[in-house]
Design an enzyme around this catalytic site. Structure first.
Site, mmCIF file in Angstrom:
data_model
loop_
_atom_site.group_PDB
_atom_site.id
_atom_site.type_symbol
_atom_site.label_atom_id
_atom_site.label_comp_id
_atom_site.label_asym_id
_atom_site.label_seq_id
_atom_site.Cartn_x
_atom_site.Cartn_y
_atom_site.Cartn_z
ATOM 1 N N SER A 22 26.808 -9.668 -35.695
ATOM 2 C CA SER A 22 27.851 -9.531 -36.732
ATOM 3 C C SER A 22 29.167 -10.035 -36.157
ATOM 4 C CB SER A 22 28.020 -8.059 -37.122
ATOM 5 O OG SER A 22 26.822 -7.591 -37.664
ATOM 6 N N GLU A 46 34.494 -8.690 -34.355
ATOM 7 C CA GLU A 46 33.812 -7.769 -33.440
ATOM 8 C C GLU A 46 33.514 -8.524 -32.135
ATOM 9 O OE1 GLU A 46 30.535 -5.542 -35.103
ATOM 10 O OE2 GLU A 46 29.408 -5.708 -33.235
ATOM 11 N N ARG A 76 32.678 0.437 -32.208
ATOM 12 C CA ARG A 76 32.740 -0.818 -31.420
ATOM 13 C C ARG A 76 33.944 -0.859 -30.479
ATOM 14 N NH1 ARG A 76 28.826 0.049 -33.400
ATOM 15 N NH2 ARG A 76 27.638 -1.182 -34.885
HETATM 16 C C1 LIG Z 1 21.294 -11.433 -32.940
HETATM 17 C C2 LIG Z 1 22.284 -10.359 -32.529
HETATM 18 C C3 LIG Z 1 22.215 -9.102 -33.095
HETATM 19 C C4 LIG Z 1 23.126 -8.100 -32.720
HETATM 20 N N1 LIG Z 1 23.024 -6.866 -33.296
HETATM 21 C C5 LIG Z 1 23.884 -5.898 -32.925
HETATM 22 C C6 LIG Z 1 23.794 -4.588 -33.508
HETATM 23 O O1 LIG Z 1 22.922 -4.283 -34.301
HETATM 24 N N2 LIG Z 1 24.715 -3.673 -33.116
HETATM 25 C C7 LIG Z 1 25.692 -3.946 -32.211
HETATM 26 O O2 LIG Z 1 26.503 -3.058 -31.887
HETATM 27 N N3 LIG Z 1 25.798 -5.166 -31.653
HETATM 28 C C8 LIG Z 1 24.925 -6.146 -31.986
HETATM 29 N N4 LIG Z 1 25.045 -7.380 -31.415
HETATM 30 C C9 LIG Z 1 26.138 -7.671 -30.486
HETATM 31 C C10 LIG Z 1 25.812 -7.399 -29.005
HETATM 32 O O3 LIG Z 1 24.428 -7.530 -28.752
HETATM 33 C C11 LIG Z 1 26.282 -6.015 -28.549
HETATM 34 O O4 LIG Z 1 27.691 -5.876 -28.676
HETATM 35 C C12 LIG Z 1 25.908 -5.725 -27.088
HETATM 36 O O5 LIG Z 1 26.156 -4.390 -26.805
HETATM 37 C C13 LIG Z 1 26.675 -6.604 -26.095
HETATM 38 O O6 LIG Z 1 26.088 -6.445 -24.820
HETATM 39 P P1 LIG Z 1 26.147 -7.629 -23.751
HETATM 40 O O7 LIG Z 1 25.525 -7.150 -22.511
HETATM 41 O O8 LIG Z 1 25.559 -8.867 -24.331
HETATM 42 O O9 LIG Z 1 27.703 -7.767 -23.568
HETATM 43 P P2 LIG Z 1 28.579 -9.116 -23.334
HETATM 44 O O10 LIG Z 1 28.497 -9.943 -24.570
HETATM 45 O O11 LIG Z 1 28.153 -9.750 -22.065
HETATM 46 O O12 LIG Z 1 30.003 -8.484 -23.191
HETATM 47 C C14 LIG Z 1 30.606 -7.826 -24.292
HETATM 48 C C15 LIG Z 1 31.857 -7.103 -23.791
HETATM 49 O O13 LIG Z 1 31.466 -6.094 -22.879
HETATM 50 C C16 LIG Z 1 32.070 -6.315 -21.594
HETATM 51 N N5 LIG Z 1 31.068 -5.918 -20.599
HETATM 52 C C17 LIG Z 1 29.834 -6.435 -20.363
HETATM 53 N N6 LIG Z 1 29.232 -5.761 -19.366
HETATM 54 C C18 LIG Z 1 30.103 -4.804 -18.958
HETATM 55 C C19 LIG Z 1 30.072 -3.797 -17.951
HETATM 56 N N7 LIG Z 1 29.030 -3.637 -17.122
HETATM 57 N N8 LIG Z 1 31.149 -2.991 -17.817
HETATM 58 C C20 LIG Z 1 32.248 -3.132 -18.614
HETATM 59 N N9 LIG Z 1 32.338 -4.072 -19.578
HETATM 60 C C21 LIG Z 1 31.267 -4.899 -19.754
HETATM 61 C C22 LIG Z 1 32.406 -7.797 -21.564
HETATM 62 O O14 LIG Z 1 33.509 -8.053 -20.684
HETATM 63 C C23 LIG Z 1 32.804 -8.025 -23.013
HETATM 64 O O15 LIG Z 1 34.120 -7.571 -23.254
HETATM 65 C C24 LIG Z 1 24.130 -8.394 -31.759
HETATM 66 C C25 LIG Z 1 24.179 -9.675 -31.181
HETATM 67 C C26 LIG Z 1 23.267 -10.640 -31.542
HETATM 68 C C27 LIG Z 1 23.327 -11.993 -30.888
#
Ligand SMILES: Cc1cc2nc3c(=O)[nH]c(=O)nc-3n(C[C@H](O)[C@H](O)[C@H](O)COP(=O)(O)OP(=O)(O)OC[C@H]3O[C@@H](n4cnc5c(N)ncnc54)[C@H](O)[C@@H]3O)c2cc1C
Length: 311
Positions: A233, A303, A183
């Site tokens: 999580s 996380e 992560r």
């Molecule tokens: C129901 C649920 C289940 C989930 N299950 C998992 C799982 O199984 N495994 C897991 O790892 N995660 C899980 N997550 C967490 C999340 O989905 C992941 O961390 C996902 O990768 C975040 O992507 P995002 O586009 O939503 O990022 P955001 O939430 O929009 O951003 C997260 C971080 O990434 C940065 N960011 C976003 N886009 C970029 C970019 N283009 N370049 C650089 N930085 C960027 C943001 O500034 C921030 O720091 C879950 C979340 C939910 C709600």
């Protein structure tokens, strides 16, 4: 200042791609948090580069987001600009490997949803992305977080990512350059923005790929509180433990602060049961950390990325 800034942003992106005073609850899966001064949704790489260059030059703070599924934005919101890479920056294309080996590369723009990349992989009979397609994030957020599930992580399939660095250069970064670990990526420290990512996948049977995706989706539905807003999580897995088990064993299932609650279904998830403020969620996270530490000596680290101003 705000009027000038608005004018410049509209000049760069077009009025339809610039919104002012947008509640971050509308762009995060926690459905909580205060307003962003500006929410910009660039539609092309040129627009992203021009916008980032302007913001850097003018010393205006900005936060890049994808699907907002790992973010808790405090109730005071975000000063400056939130740059959302979303559905209009989400193309996925395939390339054959030049070395004649089996499989193919899939390249996805940063705003593509992991579910869409997974669907494309399945349609093309490419295996390796099944673990990720139920994670509700974008490609950019997944690379930044080195998202993972069911024994695999982005690191295992990432071939390279194109990253816009704060100095305006676009670098093609290998997984080693990105220092992907649990992560975490080097983007946490160097402020790079993922523009696209290329994954190396192997040939598979489309029916088996579809079945594996369905199996993992069912696992999520049965074990995770998907019926409530959350950011997945809440805590990282501490070495040698599972956060959810530590929280459950500490008797904290159902613990609430305002509208925030430790899920009864999966103690590793803090959920928004309705009307939770970001302050409720943050206070509950702190309470869980304190109680688990007092009982076990284990420090739980969020996380979820907590950003923005307190009210
Ligand atoms: C129901 C649920 C289940 C989930 N299950 C998992 C799982 O199984 N495994 C897991 O790892 N995660 C899980 N997550 C967490 C999340 O989905 C992941 O961390 C996902 O990768 C975040 O992507 P995002 O586009 O939503 O990022 P955001 O939430 O929009 O951003 C997260 C971080 O990434 C940065 N960011 C976003 N886009 C970029 C970019 N283009 N370049 C650089 N930085 C960027 C943001 O500034 C921030 O720091 C879950 C979340 C939910 C709600």
């Amino acid at each position: 200042m705000s009027k000038d800034l608005r004018g410049t942003l509209i000049g760069l992106l077009g009025a339809e791609n610039v919104k002012e005073h947008v509640s971050m609850s509308s762009v995060t899966t926690f459905r909580a948090g205060g307003p962003a001064d500006f929410l910009c949704t660039p539609v092309s790489e040129e627009q992203i580069r021009a916008l980032a260059a302007f913001l850097q030059e003018a010393h205006i703070p900005y936060l890049v987001i994808g699907n907002g599924s790992n973010l808790l934005v405090r109730d005071g919101g975000i000063r400056g600009v939130v740059l959302q890479l979303g559905s209009r920056f989400s193309a996925v294309t395939a390339q054959e490997p030049e070395d004649g080996r089996d499989g193919a590369f899939l390249t996805a723009q940063a705003g593509a949803k992991l579910s869409a990349v997974g669907h494309e992989a399945q349609m093309r009979a490419l295996s390796g992305f099944e673990f990720a397609c139920g994670i509700p994030g974008s490609v950019g957020g997944a690379v930044r977080m080195n998202a993972g599930a069911y024994g695999a992580e982005i690191k295992d399939i990432l071939c390279c990512a194109r990253v816009l660095m704060p100095d305006g250069q676009v670098k093609t970064c290998s997984p080693q350059d990105l220092q992907l670990s649990y992560r975490h990526s080097a983007l946490d420290e160097n402020g790079g923005m993922v523009l696209s990512a290329t994954f190396r996948l192997r040939c598979g049977d489309p029916e088996q790929i579809r079945a594996r995706m369905a199996e993992l989706a069912e696992k999520r539905r049965s074990r995770q509180p998907l019926e409530f807003p959350s950011a997945g999580s809440t805590f990282k897995r501490p070495k040698g433990y599972f956060a959810g088990k530590l929280i459950m064993d500490a008797g904290l299932k159902g613990l609430s602060v305002g509208g925030a609650q430790v899920s009864e279904k999966h103690a590793g998830f803090v959920i928004n049961r309705g009307g939770a403020t970001a302050a409720d969620i943050e206070a509950l996270i702190g309470e869980v950390q304190n109680r688990v530490f007092a009982l076990t000596g284990v420090k739980l680290e969020p996380e979820v990325k907590i950003v923005g101003e307190r009210e």
